[in-house]
Structure formats: C-alpha cells, structure tokens
Design a protein around this motif. Structure first.
Motif, PDB file in Angstrom:
ATOM      1  N   PHE A   1       0.871  -1.173   0.000  1.00 35.01           N
ATOM      2  CA  PHE A   1       0.000   0.000   0.000  1.00 35.01           C
ATOM      3  C   PHE A   1       0.907   1.222   0.000  1.00 35.01           C
ATOM      4  CE2 PHE A   1      -3.985  -1.664   2.483  1.00 35.01           C
ATOM      5  CZ  PHE A   1      -4.199  -2.610   1.510  1.00 35.01           C
ATOM      6  N   ARG A   2       0.550   2.244  -0.780  1.00 35.28           N
ATOM      7  CA  ARG A   2       1.326   3.501  -0.782  1.00 35.28           C
ATOM      8  C   ARG A   2       0.360   4.674  -0.732  1.00 35.28           C
ATOM      9  NH1 ARG A   2       6.327   3.712  -4.687  1.00 35.28           N
ATOM     10  NH2 ARG A   2       7.239   4.637  -2.851  1.00 35.28           N
ATOM     11  N   PHE A   3       0.688   5.646   0.112  1.00 33.34           N
ATOM     12  CA  PHE A   3      -0.157   6.819   0.277  1.00 33.34           C
ATOM     13  C   PHE A   3       0.620   7.878   1.049  1.00 33.34           C
ATOM     14  CE2 PHE A   3      -0.949   3.523   3.346  1.00 33.34           C
ATOM     15  CZ  PHE A   3      -0.711   4.158   4.542  1.00 33.34           C
ATOM     16  N   LEU A   4       0.068   9.068   1.139  1.00 36.59           N
ATOM     17  CA  LEU A   4       0.691  10.154   1.893  1.00 36.59           C
ATOM     18  C   LEU A   4       0.103  10.222   3.300  1.00 36.59           C
ATOM     19  CD1 LEU A   4       0.706  12.990  -0.789  1.00 36.59           C
ATOM     20  CD2 LEU A   4       2.619  11.551  -0.060  1.00 36.59           C
ATOM     21  N   ALA A   5       0.959  10.420   4.299  1.00 32.56           N
ATOM     22  CA  ALA A   5       0.489  10.641   5.663  1.00 32.56           C
ATOM     23  C   ALA A   5      -0.199  12.006   5.710  1.00 32.56           C
ATOM     24  CB  ALA A   5       1.654  10.591   6.646  1.00 32.56           C
ATOM     25  N   GLN A   6      -1.395  12.041   6.260  1.00 33.37           N
ATOM     26  CA  GLN A   6      -2.218  13.243   6.255  1.00 33.37           C
ATOM     27  C   GLN A   6      -2.300  13.871   7.642  1.00 33.37           C
ATOM     28  OE1 GLN A   6      -5.998  12.503   4.366  1.00 33.37           O
ATOM     29  NE2 GLN A   6      -5.089  11.006   2.987  1.00 33.37           N
ATOM     30  N   PRO A   7      -2.690  15.132   7.704  1.00 31.04           N
ATOM     31  CA  PRO A   7      -2.816  15.802   9.012  1.00 31.04           C
ATOM     32  C   PRO A   7      -3.765  15.085   9.966  1.00 31.04           C
ATOM     33  CG  PRO A   7      -2.848  17.423   7.267  1.00 31.04           C
ATOM     34  CD  PRO A   7      -2.891  16.067   6.594  1.00 31.04           C
ATOM     35  N   THR A   8      -4.776  14.391   9.447  1.00 29.57           N
ATOM     36  CA  THR A   8      -5.720  13.681  10.320  1.00 29.57           C
ATOM     37  C   THR A   8      -5.108  12.413  10.916  1.00 29.57           C
ATOM     38  OG1 THR A   8      -6.622  12.569   8.375  1.00 29.57           O
ATOM     39  CG2 THR A   8      -7.775  14.555   9.147  1.00 29.57           C
ATOM     40  N   ASP A   9      -3.923  12.015  10.465  1.00 31.12           N
ATOM     41  CA  ASP A   9      -3.266  10.790  10.939  1.00 31.12           C
ATOM     42  C   ASP A   9      -2.353  11.013  12.139  1.00 31.12           C
ATOM     43  OD1 ASP A   9      -4.425   9.521   8.717  1.00 31.12           O
ATOM     44  OD2 ASP A   9      -2.621   9.804   7.493  1.00 31.12           O
TER      45      ASP A   9
ATOM     46  N   LYS B   1       3.297  13.759  14.803  1.00 34.25           N
ATOM     47  CA  LYS B   1       3.746  12.515  14.171  1.00 34.25           C
ATOM     48  C   LYS B   1       2.564  11.559  14.074  1.00 34.25           C
ATOM     49  CE  LYS B   1       8.321  13.176  16.079  1.00 34.25           C
ATOM     50  NZ  LYS B   1       8.097  14.489  16.646  1.00 34.25           N
ATOM     51  N   VAL B   2       2.584  10.675  13.064  1.00 35.02           N
ATOM     52  CA  VAL B   2       1.509   9.691  12.927  1.00 35.02           C
ATOM     53  C   VAL B   2       1.437   8.879  14.214  1.00 35.02           C
ATOM     54  CG1 VAL B   2       0.805   7.591  11.711  1.00 35.02           C
ATOM     55  CG2 VAL B   2       1.601   9.573  10.411  1.00 35.02           C
ATOM     56  N   HIS B   3       0.219   8.747  14.758  1.00 38.37           N
ATOM     57  CA  HIS B   3       0.090   8.008  16.010  1.00 38.37           C
ATOM     58  C   HIS B   3       0.062   6.502  15.748  1.00 38.37           C
ATOM     59  CE1 HIS B   3      -4.299   7.413  15.517  1.00 38.37           C
ATOM     60  NE2 HIS B   3      -4.311   8.654  15.092  1.00 38.37           N
ATOM     61  N   GLY B   4       0.466   5.757  16.769  1.00 33.46           N
ATOM     62  CA  GLY B   4       0.603   4.309  16.643  1.00 33.46           C
ATOM     63  C   GLY B   4      -0.666   3.618  16.212  1.00 33.46           C
ATOM     64  N   GLY B   5      -1.806   4.104  16.674  1.00 37.69           N
ATOM     65  CA  GLY B   5      -3.072   3.487  16.296  1.00 37.69           C
ATOM     66  C   GLY B   5      -3.325   3.565  14.800  1.00 37.69           C
ATOM     67  N   MET B   6      -2.924   4.665  14.176  1.00 39.82           N
ATOM     68  CA  MET B   6      -3.094   4.796  12.727  1.00 39.82           C
ATOM     69  C   MET B   6      -2.176   3.826  12.000  1.00 39.82           C
ATOM     70  SD  MET B   6      -4.828   6.100  10.306  1.00 39.82           S
ATOM     71  CE  MET B   6      -5.736   7.354  11.177  1.00 39.82           C
TER      72      MET B   6
ATOM     73  N   PHE C   1       7.779   0.196  17.068  1.00 44.57           N
ATOM     74  CA  PHE C   1       7.717   1.523  16.477  1.00 44.57           C
ATOM     75  C   PHE C   1       9.147   2.050  16.483  1.00 44.57           C
ATOM     76  CE2 PHE C   1       3.560   0.624  18.213  1.00 44.57           C
ATOM     77  CZ  PHE C   1       2.747   0.896  17.121  1.00 44.57           C
ATOM     78  N   ILE C   2       9.764   2.097  15.325  1.00 40.49           N
ATOM     79  CA  ILE C   2      11.198   2.327  15.196  1.00 40.49           C
ATOM     80  C   ILE C   2      11.534   3.783  14.894  1.00 40.49           C
ATOM     81  CG2 ILE C   2      13.236   1.634  13.852  1.00 40.49           C
ATOM     82  CD1 ILE C   2      11.543  -1.045  13.376  1.00 40.49           C
ATOM     83  N   ALA C   3      10.767   4.392  13.990  1.00 40.15           N
ATOM     84  CA  ALA C   3      11.030   5.777  13.581  1.00 40.15           C
ATOM     85  C   ALA C   3       9.695   6.467  13.327  1.00 40.15           C
ATOM     86  CB  ALA C   3      11.899   5.800  12.317  1.00 40.15           C
ATOM     87  N   PRO C   4       9.637   7.794  13.493  1.00 38.28           N
ATOM     88  CA  PRO C   4       8.373   8.501  13.293  1.00 38.28           C
ATOM     89  C   PRO C   4       7.997   8.643  11.820  1.00 38.28           C
ATOM     90  CG  PRO C   4      10.113  10.057  13.813  1.00 38.28           C
ATOM     91  CD  PRO C   4      10.712   8.687  13.941  1.00 38.28           C
ATOM     92  N   ILE C   5       6.702   8.789  11.597  1.00 36.73           N
ATOM     93  CA  ILE C   5       6.147   9.114  10.278  1.00 36.73           C
ATOM     94  C   ILE C   5       5.579  10.522  10.410  1.00 36.73           C
ATOM     95  CG2 ILE C   5       4.452   8.523   8.505  1.00 36.73           C
ATOM     96  CD1 ILE C   5       4.509   5.634   9.693  1.00 36.73           C
ATOM     97  N   LEU C   6       5.936  11.396   9.483  1.00 38.06           N
ATOM     98  CA  LEU C   6       5.530  12.798   9.551  1.00 38.06           C
ATOM     99  C   LEU C   6       4.468  13.110   8.506  1.00 38.06           C
ATOM    100  CD1 LEU C   6       9.132  14.267   9.870  1.00 38.06           C
ATOM    101  CD2 LEU C   6       7.572  13.579  11.709  1.00 38.06           C
ATOM    102  N   ILE C   7       3.725  14.189   8.739  1.00 43.33           N
ATOM    103  CA  ILE C   7       2.745  14.650   7.754  1.00 43.33           C
ATOM    104  C   ILE C   7       3.447  14.852   6.418  1.00 43.33           C
ATOM    105  CG2 ILE C   7       1.209  16.551   7.082  1.00 43.33           C
ATOM    106  CD1 ILE C   7       0.762  17.085  10.049  1.00 43.33           C
ATOM    107  N   GLY C   8       2.831  14.340   5.373  1.00 37.54           N
ATOM    108  CA  GLY C   8       3.376  14.504   4.030  1.00 37.54           C
ATOM    109  C   GLY C   8       4.365  13.437   3.619  1.00 37.54           C
ATOM    110  N   ASP C   9       4.783  12.567   4.543  1.00 34.46           N
ATOM    111  CA  ASP C   9       5.670  11.468   4.160  1.00 34.46           C
ATOM    112  C   ASP C   9       4.933  10.513   3.223  1.00 34.46           C
ATOM    113  OD1 ASP C   9       7.878  12.249   5.631  1.00 34.46           O
ATOM    114  OD2 ASP C   9       7.583  10.785   7.247  1.00 34.46           O
ATOM    115  N   LEU C  10       5.670   9.941   2.285  1.00 34.97           N
ATOM    116  CA  LEU C  10       5.149   8.860   1.466  1.00 34.97           C
ATOM    117  C   LEU C  10       5.296   7.587   2.281  1.00 34.97           C
ATOM    118  CD1 LEU C  10       3.989   7.850  -1.217  1.00 34.97           C
ATOM    119  CD2 LEU C  10       6.349   7.527  -1.994  1.00 34.97           C
TER     120      LEU C  10
END
Length: 167
Positions: free
Chosen positions: A10-18, A24-29, A60-69
């Motif tokens: 699956f590929r997508f962009l991390a969004q502000p709602t995530d 940072k993207v929360h673990g639940g997402m 959970f090894i590294a954060p995912i930021l808004i706008g990351d692929l």
C-alpha cells in the motif's frame, strides 16, 4: 484466485488527520494500516474472508511525519492449515528525499474462515522459494511457539471468572 498473492504493498501520503499532538503519525493509525495491508494479503492468498488472530513483536522504530510517502508491505512468511503468518513493515520517506526509513514492523497471524459458518477453512500451502524466505518461515514458527508459551503463562495467572453479574 487463491494462492496467487503472497505480498501486498500500500502507498499513500500521511495526512494531518493521521497525526497525534506531537505532529507525528500516532501508533493506532499505523496499526490500522498494518491490519488493512495484512488483511488484503491474507485474503489474496486464501481466497476467503480472514480475521486477525494476533500481532506479534510490533515495534515503532522511527516517526512518520505529515506529508511522508508511506509504504506498508505485507508478505506471507508461513502457512498452517487455516492460518497465514505475515511480515508487515511500514516504511516512510520525505518526498523531497530518496532515503526510505523503516518505521514499524510486526508479524501478524490471520485465519481464513468459510462463508456459511465462519469456521476456519484450509488455505493453500506456501513454500519458501529463497533462503531469505526460509529464514522468515523459521522466524514465524519461533514466534508461534513463543506465543503459545505466553498464552500458557497468562492462563496460569488469570483470575477465575465470576458468574455472579451482581458482584
């Protein structure tokens, strides 16, 4: 057609709602994405409706930021009679950079269910085709044994169930 899809991406962009309050993207997402990719992989392999049985060793090894692929990769690493063990990795990268980083990883177990009764149903056997795949299958088997041991340990320390609902 069952048995034709041993991996899913699956590929997508991390969004502000995530994201959480820290941006940072929360673990639940991330866990939701993991479950979705795992489900797609399990159904693609089995050709049946599948349910999640367990998630082992989630890290959970590294954060995912808004706008990351974000790329969520689920791949089959072992099959039982009705179960499928999947390695699921979540990667992310800044679109302006080329370095992809591993953010989350785990092993999931799904069970295929038949349509009329919702009972476990056989899945096509998977055979590793490379040394890496053989090592991952060994890893899946070790985790399964560790899970069984943990279940025995928890059961030994579980308080007795009460039947009096007024208590």
């Amino acid at each position: 057609m069952a048995g034709t899809q041993p991996d899913v991406n699956f590929r997508f962009l991390a969004q502000p709602t995530d994201v959480n309050f820290g941006g940072k993207v929360h673990g639940g997402m991330a866990m939701k994405w993991i479950d979705q990719a795992g489900y797609a992989c399990a159904v693609g392999w089995s050709g049946a409706y599948c349910v999640t049985v367990s998630v082992s060793g989630i890290q959970f090894i590294a954060p995912i930021l808004i706008g990351d692929l974000v790329t969520v990769k689920a791949r089959l690493i072992h099959t039982g009679t009705s179960s499928m063990h999947l390695l699921v990795d979540v990667f992310a990268r800044d679109l302006k950079a080329s370095d992809e980083r591993l953010c989350t990883s785990c092993v999931m177990v799904f069970v295929a269910l038949d349509a009329p009764d919702g009972r476990p149903t056989p899945v096509p056997a998977w055979t590793p085709q490379s040394e890496e795949a053989r090592q991952l299958q060994i890893y899946a088997r070790k985790l399964a044994e560790m899970t069984r041991e943990m279940e025995r340990e928890v059961a030994a320390h579980r308080p007795p169930a009460t039947t009096d609902i007024s208590a």
